[in-house]
Design an enzyme around this catalytic site. Sequence first.
Site, PDB file in Angstrom:
ATOM      1  N   ASP A 217       0.875  -1.169   0.000  1.00  0.00           N
ATOM      2  CA  ASP A 217       0.000   0.000   0.000  1.00  0.00           C
ATOM      3  C   ASP A 217       0.915   1.222   0.000  1.00  0.00           C
ATOM      4  O   ASP A 217       2.082   1.152   0.379  1.00  0.00           O
ATOM      5  CB  ASP A 217      -0.961   0.001   1.193  1.00  0.00           C
ATOM      6  CG  ASP A 217      -2.151   0.927   0.927  1.00  0.00           C
ATOM      7  OD1 ASP A 217      -2.070   1.750  -0.014  1.00  0.00           O
ATOM      8  OD2 ASP A 217      -3.155   0.842   1.644  1.00  0.00           O
TER       9      ASP A 217
HETATM   10  C1  BGC Z   1      -4.943   3.400  -0.061  1.00  0.00           C
HETATM   11  C2  BGC Z   1      -5.080   2.438  -1.210  1.00  0.00           C
HETATM   12  C3  BGC Z   1      -4.891   3.165  -2.508  1.00  0.00           C
HETATM   13  C4  BGC Z   1      -3.550   3.861  -2.504  1.00  0.00           C
HETATM   14  C5  BGC Z   1      -3.264   4.625  -3.785  1.00  0.00           C
HETATM   15  C6  BGC Z   1      -3.701   4.253  -0.131  1.00  0.00           C
HETATM   16  O1  BGC Z   1      -3.768   5.299   0.782  1.00  0.00           O
HETATM   17  O2  BGC Z   1      -4.987   2.697   1.156  1.00  0.00           O
HETATM   18  O3  BGC Z   1      -6.319   1.809  -1.182  1.00  0.00           O
HETATM   19  O4  BGC Z   1      -5.027   2.304  -3.603  1.00  0.00           O
HETATM   20  O5  BGC Z   1      -3.522   4.786  -1.417  1.00  0.00           O
HETATM   21  O6  BGC Z   1      -4.043   5.740  -3.890  1.00  0.00           O
END
Ligand code: BGC
Length: 727
Positions: A217
């Site tokens: 993530d």
């Molecule tokens: C989120 C993800 C997301 C990623 C990219 C993170 O803060 O938890 O779900 O895909 O950011 O935007």
Amino acid sequence: MADIFNKKYSIEEKLKMLTGVDGFAAVHPKDVQEPLLRMSDSPIGVKKGGSKAMCYPNPCLVASSFDRELMFQLGKALGTDCRAYNCNLLLAPAVNLKRSPLAGRNFEYYSEDPYLSGVLVGKFVDGLHSEKVGVCVKHFACNNQETARWVQDSVVDDDTLRNVYLKAFEMLVKNNNIETIMSSYNQVNGTYAAENKYLLNDILKGEWGFDGIVISDWASVRNLVNSFNNGLDLEMPNNNNSFQVLKDAYEKGELSEETINESVRRLLKVSKKLNITVSNHDSTSKKFNADDISKMASESMVLLKNEGVLPLSKTDKVLLVGEAAVKPRIQGGGCAEIKDRKFLKLPQKHLKEKLAKCDCIGNYDILELGTIDLGSYDKIIVFTCLTRWEDSEAYDRKSLGFPEEQVSAIKYLSKYNDNIIVVLENGSAVDLNFEKDVKGILEAYYTGDCFGTAVSDVLTGEITPSGKLAETFPERIEDLPNLYEFGKRTVYYKEGEFFGYRYFSTFNVKPKYEFGFGLTYCNFKWKNIKIDKVSDYGFDISLDVENVSNYHGKEVVQIYLKSENVFEPRKQLLEFDCIRLAPHEEKHVIIKLRPEHFTKYISGKQRLISGEYGIVVGRSSEIDEYTKQVVLKKEEDRVIDFDTMLGELLGNDKFRNVTLKYLRDAINYWAFGDENSEENFEDNGFLKSHVYDMPIRGIAYFVRKDDKMQILTKMINELTEIKENKK
Ligand code: BGC
């Protein structure tokens, strides 16, 4: 283009592939024009498309459809958009479970039930795949709250982890050929998900055989080398010192070439699979129009209460009330949010065209409402929604209720008009403490751009709401089993699998509205329900469903396992089917249950459950239509040996006489101290039970003959011959 997928890359080139090239792109070999993996959030629309992208009905809404076909079409629609906006990897779906209704990202998640999530999301993934777009299933694992999410530790026992929190991920890996999985920010049992060997290397890649990419993530990686050594394949987003960190680790022997090669193999394999869209920016392939999407939203809405107020009739004079009618909440917040909505449609515009009169007050101000002749309207529709920061990434709700001013407005209006209908805009279960004051409640969740059309079509009866709750609505927040084990830095999942309807049904806590519940405008008759046992763990269920109404609509048949004398959740969803029926149409439905429906992870391995259960054909987790009692037990085909209990032999007419022929003396000796006793041990309950529970090797102590082992072996052979029908 050179064959970039079979090329020999230098160690530097390979190390560069292990981290992103910018915020949302990765794998960019020198001789390629653009990065091979071009990503975009989210499950509710293709963010990369900016304000042009459509905002789709959110997962919280479409999960209520229980409709596999609808989920496929939704995935396909998003896939079409991905192609239009040059994205070949959508950062979706998110299949974390709704452990608590307070969790901020519940609008992005599907359900409190792992099986429902796994099946519906599987179809959504198939839809994206049909457009040759890849998926990133997130957030692996136990990301069930937002509070302290970067450091939070989810402490959960192995059985619950496997049967509940990992289940949907497992189903997607095994059934849907997914390309990538995103590890979560949080820790699981004390180890960060992005460096959790047990989750990534042992379970995901080892046991389940996942051969795709594990992506971190965003900015969640704490120790890059640890992560790559424990199963991570791609760090996102780009971090300008990562290359050097990895190179140093490689040179010091802390990161092996083998590990690097394995991640690169996976990165290139997935890039190759998704490469089809590189040269195929298909921006004209809009296969779906706004009406198709709006219909998906309408059909998925859940009609919770309807005391004769819906659908509206053409002659109705209606007043719409609330800020949420004019500035509706159509989506949750955070990285999933599709910004700058330009296409937003409002209900008043549509309702005005269809009703005798439709006025609108775009706030909840009781002073202003007091100036209106509220009694002159046939019906008043109040739109309620949660506040801006609720239902959003990085923030958990603090209460279950709607804002006080909205609830006060509903109560005030109900004093002057008997026909109040409330439309809910929210991402997860809410407190409906105004329920008794109103005659109708429509759960619209978050519809995306089509809010106005979708809600109007349902209110006027042009489309029948057919959704069923994919989560439990509790009566009060205090009824949540994990209220005190939520929102902390270390969270103990003490309730195990007993949350949502599994908890409410087991401990007889009455929910406000139960999982699986939802009304429609149709009237469905269920007939000829039958459950045929086809094997130890196989049942064929059949029934006829007839739509005895003038509305088109969908009915959902739900199959539950009901525990009788075993400590399991009282109800567990085993299967479901959603049936679309025209007015007065009848369809024959067949649902098959097979051993995999009855398999659970228990203490270290997958096992078939056993005991007395009911198989329930139900309309919700609380409304049973038909139940068949079954004993789940695999006929054990044990050989007869020294561990065979005497009860298995004496209690079976086939074996009884031979057993007594050899063992009566020994049993008499054990029971009465006299081999020739005239008494019968079976007349005494204690003695009988003791003997029946004794294995042959136990009674052997009391066989008073020198050649007793030969005698007992002879008996076992004779019994075995009888068993195998040779005698
Ligand atoms: C989120 C993800 C997301 C990623 C990219 C993170 O803060 O938890 O779900 O895909 O950011 O935007």
